[in-house]
Scaffold this motif. Sequence first.
Motif, short mmCIF file in Angstrom:
data_model
loop_
_atom_site.label_atom_id
_atom_site.label_comp_id
_atom_site.label_asym_id
_atom_site.label_seq_id
_atom_site.Cartn_x
_atom_site.Cartn_y
_atom_site.Cartn_z
N PHE B 243 70.50 17.86 113.15
CA PHE B 243 70.62 19.02 112.28
C PHE B 243 71.49 18.70 111.06
N VAL B 244 72.44 17.78 111.23
CA VAL B 244 73.30 17.40 110.10
C VAL B 244 72.52 16.55 109.10
N SER B 245 71.72 15.62 109.59
CA SER B 245 70.96 14.77 108.65
C SER B 245 69.90 15.60 107.92
N LEU B 246 69.41 16.65 108.58
CA LEU B 246 68.34 17.45 107.99
C LEU B 246 68.87 18.58 107.10
N LEU B 247 70.02 19.14 107.48
CA LEU B 247 70.55 20.30 106.74
C LEU B 247 71.77 19.95 105.90
N GLY B 248 72.33 18.77 106.11
CA GLY B 248 73.61 18.43 105.48
C GLY B 248 74.73 19.05 106.31
N LEU B 249 75.94 18.52 106.17
CA LEU B 249 77.06 19.00 106.99
C LEU B 249 77.34 20.48 106.74
N GLU B 250 77.41 20.87 105.48
CA GLU B 250 77.71 22.28 105.17
C GLU B 250 76.56 23.20 105.58
N GLY B 251 75.35 22.71 105.33
CA GLY B 251 74.16 23.49 105.72
C GLY B 251 74.13 23.72 107.22
N ALA B 252 74.48 22.68 107.98
CA ALA B 252 74.49 22.80 109.44
C ALA B 252 75.55 23.80 109.88
N LYS B 253 76.72 23.74 109.26
CA LYS B 253 77.80 24.68 109.60
C LYS B 253 77.40 26.12 109.30
N ASP B 254 76.77 26.32 108.16
CA ASP B 254 76.32 27.67 107.79
C ASP B 254 75.28 28.19 108.79
N ARG B 255 74.37 27.30 109.17
CA ARG B 255 73.31 27.71 110.11
C ARG B 255 73.91 28.07 111.46
N ALA B 256 74.89 27.27 111.92
CA ALA B 256 75.54 27.55 113.20
C ALA B 256 76.24 28.91 113.14
N LYS B 257 76.91 29.19 112.03
CA LYS B 257 77.61 30.48 111.89
C LYS B 257 76.61 31.64 111.92
N ALA B 258 75.50 31.46 111.21
CA ALA B 258 74.47 32.52 111.18
C ALA B 258 73.91 32.76 112.58
N LEU B 259 73.77 31.69 113.35
CA LEU B 259 73.25 31.84 114.71
C LEU B 259 74.25 32.58 115.60
N VAL B 260 75.53 32.34 115.39
CA VAL B 260 76.54 33.05 116.18
C VAL B 260 76.49 34.54 115.85
N THR B 261 76.30 34.87 114.60
CA THR B 261 76.16 36.28 114.21
C THR B 261 74.94 36.90 114.88
N GLU B 262 73.86 36.10 114.92
CA GLU B 262 72.63 36.54 115.58
C GLU B 262 72.86 36.77 117.08
N ALA B 263 73.59 35.84 117.69
CA ALA B 263 73.89 35.96 119.12
C ALA B 263 74.70 37.23 119.39
#
Lengths: 289, 289
Positions: B243-263
């Motif tokens: 996910f880091v190679s595909l989204l970049g480090l910041e992109g991956a962090k943002d996506r993880a945060k969005a998923l936590v909000t979804e959860a």
Amino acid sequence: MSFPVALNDAALAVQARLDAALAGHDDLPVVAAMRYALQGGKRLRGFLVLESARLHGVAPAAAVSAAAAIEALHAYSLVHDDLPCMDDDDLRRGLPTVHVKWDEATAVLAGDALQTLAFELLADPALGPAEVRIALVASLAKASGAEGMVLGQALDIAAESAAVPLTLPEITRLQAGKTGALIRWSAEAGAVLGQADAGPLGRYATALGLAFQIADDILDVEGDAAKAGKRLQKDAEAGKATFVSLLGLEGAKDRAKALVTEAEAALAPYGAAAGTLIEAARFVIARES
Amino acid sequence: MSFPVALNDAALAVQARLDAALAGHDDLPVVAAMRYALQGGKRLRGFLVLESARLHGVAPAAAVSAAAAIEALHAYSLVHDDLPCMDDDDLRRGLPTVHVKWDEATAVLAGDALQTLAFELLADPALGPAEVRIALVASLAKASGAEGMVLGQALDIAAESAAVPLTLPEITRLQAGKTGALIRWSAEAGAVLGQADAGPLGRYATALGLAFQIADDILDVEGDAAKAGKRLQKDAEAGKATFVSLLGLEGAKDRAKALVTEAEAALAPYGAAAGTLIEAARFVIARES
């Protein structure tokens, strides 16, 4: 029904159930390897499930998922036993073993998923009430885990590095786990499905399982590798204790015959209805593979 | 109850149940290896079972066998994943892996028996009616077999020899199987035990599982191997898509945060009672191991 016909019917029914269970799965090497490992074999364990079920008035359709489950469990154990770090066999049922045809990782995963499949099959509502299905799960776990089949396999590995060969009580215990526990589960499954006393079938299968292993040891010495579809004379080469090395060839044959008589006697409560299971016991010590 | 306290309580309860399950077993290397593989770990999956059970009014004593089952299943997957023919790891939870401490045969057998133990634990009558227990068996088999965890693992192996790195949808599917399916089973188990709708917990766990894996990929890049207790930076070395190679480090962090909000949002029906599960989701992306 004669035993050869019943065995053949069981093999067809079990294969159809296994094919259905894997239909629709992703077309990955691991699934191809599972299908491959599930082909062939005598299906003796599946037959024991279906025949013991019939004895209790349970139709094949209401027992076949349990028969397929024990064959999936058995297939998993063969795939893992054949691995280089275990028995390192390259031939099984006349074909290259899974790690030879694919690779070790695929063999580990296919074996893992075959074990899972066994428990998935036992959850099939076609097997009857939830109480029956969870009882089959509990008993299969007991028979196949660290107190059953895996225990037997671990004792076998420990024996390889032991300074002295195993004694008769030790090898009997090893085999009770390694092959006996699944054979017993198979024969008892019919009584569990029919919600009946599994005592007589348990006694039948305990004798049958031991006779089966003694016959295997005799086959390892006297058998034809082409008919057996696997490498033979392995035990003698490895200097391992077997029923033949401990009892002598004639002694082993006499013991196997006595066990078959014992297995037959255990089925007396069923009368003539148990004829096919009695034939099966006689077959087990006369087989060539 | 705060999440760290609940997680610690869950870890103690799960360990006690696993110890009890193996008490009285033969003292063979394979059983010692099973005990060894069952030590330590965060017990996040076991916590999810116990906490989702609590949300449905199911006491820990009536859920702990399911929590122990998922940890046994998870431990089996780690022992086999670490094998030389798979990920070839020599360190796990800060200790030598099973095949390093014993040997490959023992690691294969211990993993096999840990999977069996998982299903044995689900048959425990303490978990309630047979219908509930067989439903847990069926869903765990689905989540861990060739349509779940093993599928994810097999996709991972296939990706290693693929000419091009995986795309985002491909890696999402891989992870949904490899880690997502067991996390989802864990969170849904409480609803199954409480015979309630597992929908909200399923949605929570789907987001949580993906966040967990993204966090793992971030940890692989940014983490401290001593804290993680395992080798890091493996993915980059192997040139694997993450996910880091595909989204970049910041992109991956943002996506993880969005998923936590979804959860978190998925748990709205439970109101304040879901506080500990919400804390758990936040922890998953903040953890250091």
